[in-house]
Design an enzyme around this catalytic site. Structure first.
Site, PDB file in Angstrom:
ATOM      1  N   ASN A   1      28.289  31.407  70.840  1.00 53.81           N
ATOM      2  CA  ASN A   1      29.487  31.346  70.001  1.00 53.81           C
ATOM      3  C   ASN A   1      29.574  29.928  69.437  1.00 53.81           C
ATOM      4  O   ASN A   1      29.926  28.999  70.158  1.00 53.81           O
ATOM      5  CB  ASN A   1      30.718  31.678  70.859  1.00 53.81           C
ATOM      6  CG  ASN A   1      32.031  31.439  70.128  1.00 53.81           C
ATOM      7  OD1 ASN A   1      32.039  31.214  68.915  1.00 53.81           O
ATOM      8  ND2 ASN A   1      33.142  31.479  70.862  1.00 53.81           N
ATOM      9  N   TRP A   2      29.231  29.805  68.166  1.00 55.42           N
ATOM     10  CA  TRP A   2      29.165  28.459  67.575  1.00 55.42           C
ATOM     11  C   TRP A   2      30.547  27.886  67.262  1.00 55.42           C
ATOM     12  O   TRP A   2      30.665  26.716  66.882  1.00 55.42           O
ATOM     13  CB  TRP A   2      28.332  28.489  66.294  1.00 55.42           C
ATOM     14  CG  TRP A   2      26.883  28.807  66.503  1.00 55.42           C
ATOM     15  CD1 TRP A   2      26.251  29.085  67.700  1.00 55.42           C
ATOM     16  CD2 TRP A   2      25.864  28.881  65.506  1.00 55.42           C
ATOM     17  NE1 TRP A   2      24.921  29.328  67.498  1.00 55.42           N
ATOM     18  CE2 TRP A   2      24.653  29.210  66.152  1.00 55.42           C
ATOM     19  CE3 TRP A   2      25.856  28.708  64.121  1.00 55.42           C
ATOM     20  CZ2 TRP A   2      23.448  29.367  65.457  1.00 55.42           C
ATOM     21  CZ3 TRP A   2      24.655  28.859  63.427  1.00 55.42           C
ATOM     22  CH2 TRP A   2      23.466  29.183  64.095  1.00 55.42           C
ATOM     23  N   LYS A   3      31.573  28.703  67.351  1.00 54.08           N
ATOM     24  CA  LYS A   3      32.936  28.270  67.010  1.00 54.08           C
ATOM     25  C   LYS A   3      32.950  27.618  65.614  1.00 54.08           C
ATOM     26  O   LYS A   3      32.204  28.025  64.748  1.00 54.08           O
ATOM     27  CB  LYS A   3      33.485  27.349  68.098  1.00 54.08           C
ATOM     28  CG  LYS A   3      33.382  28.021  69.476  1.00 54.08           C
ATOM     29  CD  LYS A   3      34.187  27.365  70.541  1.00 54.08           C
ATOM     30  CE  LYS A   3      33.996  28.130  71.851  1.00 54.08           C
ATOM     31  NZ  LYS A   3      34.814  27.612  72.944  1.00 54.08           N
TER      32      LYS A   3
ATOM     33  N   GLY B   1      35.112  25.210  77.666  1.00 53.43           N
ATOM     34  CA  GLY B   1      35.023  23.864  77.102  1.00 53.43           C
ATOM     35  C   GLY B   1      35.435  22.763  78.062  1.00 53.43           C
ATOM     36  O   GLY B   1      35.645  21.623  77.649  1.00 53.43           O
TER      37      GLY B   1
ATOM     38  N   GLU C   1      36.180  35.521  80.297  1.00 49.10           N
ATOM     39  CA  GLU C   1      36.168  34.095  79.990  1.00 49.10           C
ATOM     40  C   GLU C   1      37.441  33.453  80.535  1.00 49.10           C
ATOM     41  O   GLU C   1      38.466  33.418  79.832  1.00 49.10           O
ATOM     42  CB  GLU C   1      36.114  33.882  78.475  1.00 49.10           C
ATOM     43  CG  GLU C   1      34.847  34.373  77.832  1.00 49.10           C
ATOM     44  CD  GLU C   1      34.474  33.532  76.610  1.00 49.10           C
ATOM     45  OE1 GLU C   1      33.380  32.959  76.624  1.00 49.10           O
ATOM     46  OE2 GLU C   1      35.289  33.425  75.687  1.00 49.10           O
TER      47      GLU C   1
ATOM     48  N   SER D   1      31.927  27.368  79.883  1.00 48.51           N
ATOM     49  CA  SER D   1      31.090  26.249  80.309  1.00 48.51           C
ATOM     50  C   SER D   1      29.741  26.646  80.901  1.00 48.51           C
ATOM     51  O   SER D   1      29.210  25.954  81.764  1.00 48.51           O
ATOM     52  CB  SER D   1      31.848  25.352  81.303  1.00 48.51           C
ATOM     53  OG  SER D   1      32.957  24.746  80.666  1.00 48.51           O
TER      54      SER D   1
ATOM     55  N   HIS E   1      38.963  36.362  71.493  1.00 49.90           N
ATOM     56  CA  HIS E   1      38.594  35.117  72.177  1.00 49.90           C
ATOM     57  C   HIS E   1      39.864  34.350  72.551  1.00 49.90           C
ATOM     58  O   HIS E   1      40.861  34.396  71.815  1.00 49.90           O
ATOM     59  CB  HIS E   1      37.704  34.270  71.262  1.00 49.90           C
ATOM     60  CG  HIS E   1      37.135  33.087  71.972  1.00 49.90           C
ATOM     61  ND1 HIS E   1      37.844  31.918  72.121  1.00 49.90           N
ATOM     62  CD2 HIS E   1      35.963  32.908  72.606  1.00 49.90           C
ATOM     63  CE1 HIS E   1      37.113  31.062  72.817  1.00 49.90           C
ATOM     64  NE2 HIS E   1      35.960  31.639  73.116  1.00 49.90           N
TER      65      HIS E   1
ATOM     66  N   GLU F   1      40.687  31.395  72.229  1.00 48.94           N
ATOM     67  CA  GLU F   1      41.185  30.503  71.171  1.00 48.94           C
ATOM     68  C   GLU F   1      41.937  31.293  70.105  1.00 48.94           C
ATOM     69  O   GLU F   1      42.906  30.800  69.531  1.00 48.94           O
ATOM     70  CB  GLU F   1      40.007  29.699  70.585  1.00 48.94           C
ATOM     71  CG  GLU F   1      39.568  28.609  71.557  1.00 48.94           C
ATOM     72  CD  GLU F   1      38.078  28.310  71.555  1.00 48.94           C
ATOM     73  OE1 GLU F   1      37.399  28.598  70.549  1.00 48.94           O
ATOM     74  OE2 GLU F   1      37.579  27.792  72.579  1.00 48.94           O
TER      75      GLU F   1
HETATM   76  P1  PGA Z   1      32.080  26.935  76.294  1.00 46.82           P
HETATM   77  O1  PGA Z   1      32.776  28.086  75.409  1.00 46.82           O
HETATM   78  O2  PGA Z   1      30.729  27.472  76.714  1.00 46.82           O
HETATM   79  O3  PGA Z   1      31.976  25.767  75.402  1.00 46.82           O
HETATM   80  O4  PGA Z   1      32.980  26.714  77.484  1.00 46.82           O
HETATM   81  C1  PGA Z   1      32.627  29.438  75.748  1.00 46.82           C
HETATM   82  C2  PGA Z   1      33.435  30.299  74.821  1.00 46.82           C
HETATM   83  O5  PGA Z   1      34.538  29.879  74.444  1.00 46.82           O
HETATM   84  O6  PGA Z   1      33.008  31.399  74.438  1.00 46.82           O
END
Ligand code: PGA
Length: 257
Positions: free
Chosen positions: A9-11, A178, A172, A218, A100, A102
């Site tokens: 997931n490149w966000k 993160g 998640e 993470s 997600h 976020e």
């Molecule tokens: P992260 O993000 O690996 O940077 O913790 C995972 C995600 O949000 O899908």
């Protein structure tokens, strides 16, 4: 046997030239073993929407799948700033991350909205990757299971038994995203087992055995083996560590048993 799913997931990162370089780097590392890897795992990248055409081009001839990070539930209409399933599919997108944390926490997406997106993805024969997970407070309050199973139930509302196994569930924990604090394999396994248990209750053993439940939060090239070698952890959704070709390639090669 369930195939593992390793998804990046490149966000909101990268511009086209960087995205192309990342795909080239990943392909340089894994293309030669693609056939072997493909036996027991799918590999996916989910770039920002505007990079999808460039990434689709860079992926031509590769077995790496293309995903989106979000989509709208309508096919078209007055929804400024949104992208629809047909638009994504026109570029070869087969998977879409839905709900997600976020999206839930920063953009206030509700379970109801997320559910509509899941149904829309299935309607278009795309694979929704439905994200669920508890916050730090919920975790500390011992409410992780309640929260996760509630999000799961509401996210899958109206999904027919035949389609449940098309959905990939991503556990998640919000406190792990993160933060560098991965859930331990033991912690994740408990939640994954409970998610599978809920699917079992809802639509039986065969489907519970077939549905993929991946872990995110993470994950990096050091933690991935101990997570995805667990029987109930069917892969990883990787944020930060998916932005570097060498670390993502190493994650793709995770030991799966
Ligand atoms: P992260 O993000 O690996 O940077 O913790 C995972 C995600 O949000 O899908």
């Amino acid at each position: 046997m369930r195939k593992k799913l390793i998804a990046g997931n490149w966000k909101m990162h990268l511009v086209p030239v960087e995205a192309r370089a990342l795909v080239e780097g990943i392909r340089h590392e894994i293309d030669r073993d693609a056939a072997t890897l493909a036996k027991d795992r799918d590999v996916l990248v989910a770039p920002p929407g505007i990079l999808i055409p460039a990434v689709a081009q860079a992926l031509a001839g590769s077995s790496i799948l293309l995903g989106a990070q979000n989509m709208h539930y309508e096919d078209k209409g007055a929804f400024t700033g949104e992208l629809s399933a047909p638009m994504l599919q026109a570029y070869g997108v087969t998977h879409v991350i839905v709900g997600h944390s976020e999206r839930r926490h920063i953009f206030h997406e509700t379970d109801e909205l997320i559910n509509r997106k899941v149904l829309a993805a299935l309607h278009h024969r795309m694979t929704p990757i439905l994200c669920v997970g508890e916050t730090q407070d919920e975790h500390d309050g011992g409410r992780a299971l309640d929260i996760v199973l509630g999000q799961l139930q509401r996210g899958l509302k109206g999904v027919g038994d035949d389609h449940v196994t098309t959905v990939a569930i991503a556990y998640e924990p919000v406190w792990a995203i993160g933060t560098g604090r991965t859930a331990t394999p033991e912690q994740a396994e408990v939640i994954h087992g409970a998610i599978r248990g809920a699917i079992l209750e809802r639509c039986g053993r065969e489907r519970a055995d077939a549905v993929r439940i991946i872990y995110g939060g993470s994950v990096n090239d050091e933690s991935v083996d101990s997570l995805v070698s667990r029987p109930d952890i069917d892969g990883a959704l990787v944020g930060g560590a998916s932005l570097k070709a060498d670390s993502f390639a190493r994650i793709v090669r995770a030991r799966t048993r």
